[in-house]
Design an enzyme around this catalytic site. Structure first.
Site, PDB file in Angstrom:
ATOM      1  N   ASP A 106       0.851  -1.182   0.000  1.00 20.97           N
ATOM      2  CA  ASP A 106       0.000   0.000   0.000  1.00 20.97           C
ATOM      3  C   ASP A 106       0.894   1.242   0.000  1.00 20.97           C
ATOM      4  O   ASP A 106       1.828   1.337   0.802  1.00 20.97           O
ATOM      5  CB  ASP A 106      -0.900  -0.004   1.239  1.00 20.97           C
ATOM      6  N   ASN A 111      -3.065  12.894  -3.904  1.00 19.07           N
ATOM      7  CA  ASN A 111      -4.256  13.338  -4.627  1.00 19.07           C
ATOM      8  C   ASN A 111      -4.699  14.721  -4.176  1.00 19.07           C
ATOM      9  O   ASN A 111      -5.068  15.576  -5.001  1.00 19.07           O
ATOM     10  CB  ASN A 111      -5.400  12.335  -4.436  1.00 19.07           C
ATOM     11  N   ASP A 136      -2.823   9.234 -10.460  1.00 17.26           N
ATOM     12  CA  ASP A 136      -2.862   8.134 -11.436  1.00 17.26           C
ATOM     13  C   ASP A 136      -1.468   7.817 -11.949  1.00 17.26           C
ATOM     14  O   ASP A 136      -1.099   6.647 -12.138  1.00 17.26           O
ATOM     15  CB  ASP A 136      -3.772   8.501 -12.608  1.00 17.26           C
ATOM     16  N   GLU A 155      -4.989   2.424  -3.851  1.00 18.07           N
ATOM     17  CA  GLU A 155      -3.529   2.474  -3.893  1.00 18.07           C
ATOM     18  C   GLU A 155      -2.902   1.173  -3.391  1.00 18.07           C
ATOM     19  O   GLU A 155      -1.708   1.129  -3.061  1.00 18.07           O
ATOM     20  CB  GLU A 155      -3.007   3.652  -3.054  1.00 18.07           C
TER      21      GLU A 155
END
Length: 377
Positions: free
Chosen positions: A240, A248, A257, A283
């Site tokens: 992770d 973000n 992305d 993620e």
């Protein structure tokens, strides 16, 4: 020239199909080992049935074809040749024989019987078999080539017979029927081949994560369940990206992305053979490591962690990830494995992130994985 990310994506796409491909190859091998001797026996029977007036071509070609089929079957049986190559060799040899036979029969059989021989019926099998011996796009080309050669053979002989005053309505009707039937079979096979290509594309989309090009969660689950059914050992690594929400929030989802795609590229370059990386969700990613024990999974995860820590992402700079490793043990289901991998992952999160933790078989964390040195950001 393909970029490194495109090559990596292609490799992972192939990875999602590997178990299906292995099962299909095993099935084709069994079929080939049965049909090879049957084909050779058919050649010998055909030769014996016409021995009193055997054609010069059949006298040579049928024994040669029988030998080719038997030899190829033998090398496949001893795993000295792939079943794919063996099928193609057998197909080409058979196709050449049928085309030569089609040409040959105009010199005697057609003149005597005013029609094509029964061997022409086997062209239907030839067109269908092309899609077993070759991929759909190549099979279409092969079928078209066989039809064009057949057409040229028939037209040239019809013209010769006409010039010699030997052409009859029955001969023309027989040849036209053969060509129409062949063309229909080719068109049907082309339609089926195109449909198969479309289905393959749909299947690829269903099993791929569109953003990263990696296998998706469904693909990973199916392959893991397949390994569990066969009793194959494996380890999984959950990873992770640390503080991904901040990426973000700070730089926008487009940059987020990019980070996901780059993470997939950086980590997956440490995988080999049947190992693959899948996007599990958000993620979170998973590494599937067939035939790898938990210590090996820990070593691989640690190498990937260090590589990811040293990688510089555009706009963002450096990022870290936390890893959790679990090895499948006999008697547990997939949910148990994933639960232990998740527990190890979140233990790594709690102990400062940017680390690797390994779950014991009973769900606890193993002593071989005491808190790793956490790199200072």
């Amino acid at each position: 020239m393909k970029s490194h990310s495109s090559v990596s994506s292609d490799k992972k796409t192939a990875g999602t199909e590997i178990m299906t491909a292995q099962a299909l190859n095993s099935m084709l091998r069994m079929v080939f080992l049965c049909l090879g001797p049957i084909g050779a026996l058919a050649c010998i029977a055909a030769l014996a049935s016409q021995w009193s007036e055997v054609d010069a071509l059949d006298r040579v070609a049928l024994p040669l074809l029988a030998v080719i089929l038997l030899v190829v079957t033998g090398v496949v049986a001893f795993n000295l040749l792939s079943v794919t190559l063996a099928t193609r060799i057998s197909f080409v040899a058979t196709a050449v024989y049928f085309l030569l036979g089609l040409d040959r029969q105009f010199f005697w059989f057609v003149l005597h019987h005013q029609m094509l021989s029964e061997s022409s019926y086997w062209f239907a099998v030839l067109y269908a078999t092309a899609f077993v011996a070759f991929r759909a796009d190549r099979a279409i080309q092969v079928c078209a080539a066989i039809f064009v050669i057949s057409l040229l053979i028939c037209l040239s002989h019809l013209w010769t017979l006409k010039m010699g005053g030997l052409l009859t309505y029955r001969i023309v009707a027989s040849v036209v029927q053969f060509l129409i039937a062949s063309m229909t079979l080719v068109l049907v096979q082309v339609a089926v081949g195109r449909l198969r290509q479309q289905l393959d594309q749909v299947r690829a989309v269903a099993f791929l994560d569109v953003l990263t090009g990696l296998p998706n969660r469904l693909s990973a689950q199916q392959q893991l369940e397949g390994m569990m059914r066969t009793g194959r050992k494996f380890s999984v690594v959950m990873l992770d990206i640390d503080h991904f929400k901040q990426v973000n929030d700070t730089y926008g989802h487009q940059t987020g992305d990019m980070v996901l795609r780059e993470t997939g590229r950086v980590v997956s370059r440490h995988l080999h053979g049947e190992q693959f990386m899948a996007r599990w969700g958000g993620e979170e990613f998973m590494l599937v490591l067939p035939d790898v024990h938990k210590q090996g999974g820990k070593a691989l995860a640690e190498t990937a962690r260090q590589d990811l820590y040293q990688h510089v992402f555009d706009q963002v700079g450096g990022l870290t990830a936390s890893f959790g490793v679990a090895e499948c043990v006999i008697g547990e289901d997939l949910n148990d494995v994933m639960r232990r991998a998740d527990a190890a992952l979140y233990a790594a999160k709690r102990q400062g992130r940017n680390g690797v933790r390994v779950a014991m078989d009973d769900g606890r964390l193993t002593r071989l994985d005491l808190p790793a040195q956490v790199d200072q950001e």
